[in-house]
Design a protein around this motif. Structure first.
Motif, PDB file in Angstrom:
ATOM      1  N   HIS A  62       0.812  -1.218   0.000  1.00  0.00           N
ATOM      2  CA  HIS A  62       0.000   0.000   0.000  1.00  0.00           C
ATOM      3  C   HIS A  62       0.846   1.269   0.000  1.00  0.00           C
ATOM      4  CE1 HIS A  62      -3.499  -2.537   0.706  1.00  0.00           C
ATOM      5  NE2 HIS A  62      -2.860  -3.106   1.721  1.00  0.00           N
ATOM      6  N   TRP A  63       2.159   1.129   0.019  1.00  0.00           N
ATOM      7  CA  TRP A  63       3.005   2.317  -0.018  1.00  0.00           C
ATOM      8  C   TRP A  63       2.983   2.949  -1.405  1.00  0.00           C
ATOM      9  CZ3 TRP A  63       8.273   2.247   3.011  1.00  0.00           C
ATOM     10  CH2 TRP A  63       7.999   2.082   4.377  1.00  0.00           C
ATOM     11  N   GLY A  64       2.761   4.255  -1.431  1.00  0.00           N
ATOM     12  CA  GLY A  64       2.815   4.995  -2.680  1.00  0.00           C
ATOM     13  C   GLY A  64       4.146   5.701  -2.856  1.00  0.00           C
ATOM     14  N   TRP A  65       4.210   6.553  -3.872  1.00  0.00           N
ATOM     15  CA  TRP A  65       5.475   7.223  -4.175  1.00  0.00           C
ATOM     16  C   TRP A  65       5.889   8.174  -3.044  1.00  0.00           C
ATOM     17  CZ3 TRP A  65       6.042  12.476  -4.307  1.00  0.00           C
ATOM     18  CH2 TRP A  65       4.873  13.240  -4.418  1.00  0.00           C
ATOM     19  N   GLN A  66       4.892   8.770  -2.354  1.00  0.00           N
ATOM     20  CA  GLN A  66       5.240   9.667  -1.255  1.00  0.00           C
ATOM     21  C   GLN A  66       5.963   8.924  -0.134  1.00  0.00           C
ATOM     22  OE1 GLN A  66       1.280  11.405  -0.449  1.00  0.00           O
ATOM     23  NE2 GLN A  66       2.221  13.401  -0.807  1.00  0.00           N
ATOM     24  N   ALA A  69       9.486   8.147  -1.271  1.00  0.00           N
ATOM     25  CA  ALA A  69      10.280   9.377  -1.359  1.00  0.00           C
ATOM     26  C   ALA A  69      10.735   9.829   0.033  1.00  0.00           C
ATOM     27  CB  ALA A  69       9.472  10.476  -2.040  1.00  0.00           C
ATOM     28  N   LEU A  70       9.823   9.762   1.013  1.00  0.00           N
ATOM     29  CA  LEU A  70      10.181  10.157   2.369  1.00  0.00           C
ATOM     30  C   LEU A  70      11.216   9.220   2.974  1.00  0.00           C
ATOM     31  CD1 LEU A  70       6.733  11.202   3.895  1.00  0.00           C
ATOM     32  CD2 LEU A  70       8.727  12.667   3.554  1.00  0.00           C
ATOM     33  N   VAL A  71      11.054   7.927   2.774  1.00  0.00           N
ATOM     34  CA  VAL A  71      12.001   6.962   3.322  1.00  0.00           C
ATOM     35  C   VAL A  71      13.379   7.148   2.685  1.00  0.00           C
ATOM     36  CG1 VAL A  71      12.569   4.510   3.440  1.00  0.00           C
ATOM     37  CG2 VAL A  71      10.276   5.281   4.018  1.00  0.00           C
ATOM     38  N   THR A  72      13.410   7.419   1.373  1.00  0.00           N
ATOM     39  CA  THR A  72      14.686   7.657   0.697  1.00  0.00           C
ATOM     40  C   THR A  72      15.362   8.917   1.229  1.00  0.00           C
ATOM     41  OG1 THR A  72      13.843   6.595  -1.313  1.00  0.00           O
ATOM     42  CG2 THR A  72      15.787   7.999  -1.539  1.00  0.00           C
ATOM     43  N   ALA A  73      14.571   9.993   1.386  1.00  0.00           N
ATOM     44  CA  ALA A  73      15.130  11.231   1.934  1.00  0.00           C
ATOM     45  C   ALA A  73      15.632  11.014   3.359  1.00  0.00           C
ATOM     46  CB  ALA A  73      14.069  12.329   1.910  1.00  0.00           C
TER      47      ALA A  73
END
Length: 292
Positions: A62-66, A69-73
């Motif tokens: 259920h994880w989307g791009w947001q 993106a937050l986890v990568t940042a």
């Protein structure tokens, strides 16, 4: 802050101080900092894989791009934070770098919580924050009249940079768990996992055998950091789901109370009375924040 959130933050503070002592001990040797970071991130990935698989089986689809993106940042900022912290530990005492990093972090985090998340700390909350800052100044020796030595000045600089990075990743991760409602365990786990490819270019430029020699020199510290660092941070993120960021972030800094004691006894660092008084100020600040 409710009682369960406060208990989680206090437990996390002790775990945080313990793994920082292990990291400081590792930086006293000849191990390479980049290799040490890679080894600790790898240890987290391996040791925490069963828990991540258990929690991620239902949530990750259920994880989307947001979310990604937050986890990568978060992973990138954590990498910069750990690099800054290890550099500080190489050039200065833990009881200088650690309180400066942990003390300046909640100042910036609280400002960000007010400006970005719309939180409004009470008067007691601001008083608690000010008391924590006073404790930080005592712990680092900023209130002493005699000139600061070069190692202390270096420790203050690296500690301040580390504190700014702490504030950055705390705000990112708070948004992830409070707004997007991501699992605290998965946020921390994938942040560590994503750090490994970010470290590969720097690791590839190291001489052959650097990773193996660093493992031989620091394997105990690697395992301690790989076990305790995620446990402590997951408790903090869990507390953030039910308590304000402007209260949780400063309350974490009672870890300086533990670090002052551990740094003095285990690492034989000086200025125990001044740093002990600073630790008591931090404890008082935490009590004010909890009451607020």
């Amino acid at each position: 802050m409710n009682a369960s959130a406060l208990a989680a933050v206090l437990a996390a503070a002790l775990l945080h101080a313990l793994w920082n002592v292990a990291a400081k001990h590792a930086r006293r040797g000849e191990g390479d900092a980049v290799a040490f970071q890679a080894l600790t991130a790898g240890a987290v990935v391996l040791l925490w894989a069963p828990a991540a698989l258990w929690w991620g089986w239902a949530e990750l689809p259920h994880w989307g791009w947001q979310a990604w993106a937050l986890v990568t940042a978060s992973g990138a900022v954590h990498l910069l934070y750990f690099s800054s912290l290890l550099t500080g530990y190489r050039v200065a005492d833990l009881t200088v770098v650690y309180p400066m990093a942990r003390g300046s972090g909640p100042v910036w985090t609280t400002v960000a919580a007010v400006l970005l998340l719309g939180e409004r700390p009470s008067g007691w909350g601001w008083a608690g924050l000010a008391t924590i800052v006073l404790g930080m100044a005592l712990l680092t020796g900023l209130l002493r009249r005699r000139p600061l030595t070069a190692p202390v000045r270096a420790g203050l600089r690296w500690g301040a940079l580390t504190g700014a990075l702490i504030a950055s990743y705390t705000v990112i991760d708070a948004y992830a768990v409070k707004v997007l409602l991501l699992s605290p365990l998965l946020v921390d786990y994938f942040g560590n996992l994503l750090r490994l490819p970010l470290l590969l270019p720097a690791l590839a430029r190291k001489p052959a055998g650097t990773l193996a020699s660093t493992w031989r020199d620091t394997w105990r510290s690697v395992l301690i950091v790989g076990t305790l660092a995620p446990a402590g941070y997951i408790l903090v993120l869990w507390a953030l789901q039910s308590a304000p960021l402007s209260a949780v972030a400063p309350a974490r800094e009672c870890s300086m109370l533990f670090a002052a004691l551990l740094g003095g006894h285990l690492l034989q660092e000086g200025d125990r009375w001044a740093r002990g008084l600073g630790a008591l100020c931090i404890a008082a600040g935490v009590a004010l924040l909890a009451g607020a």
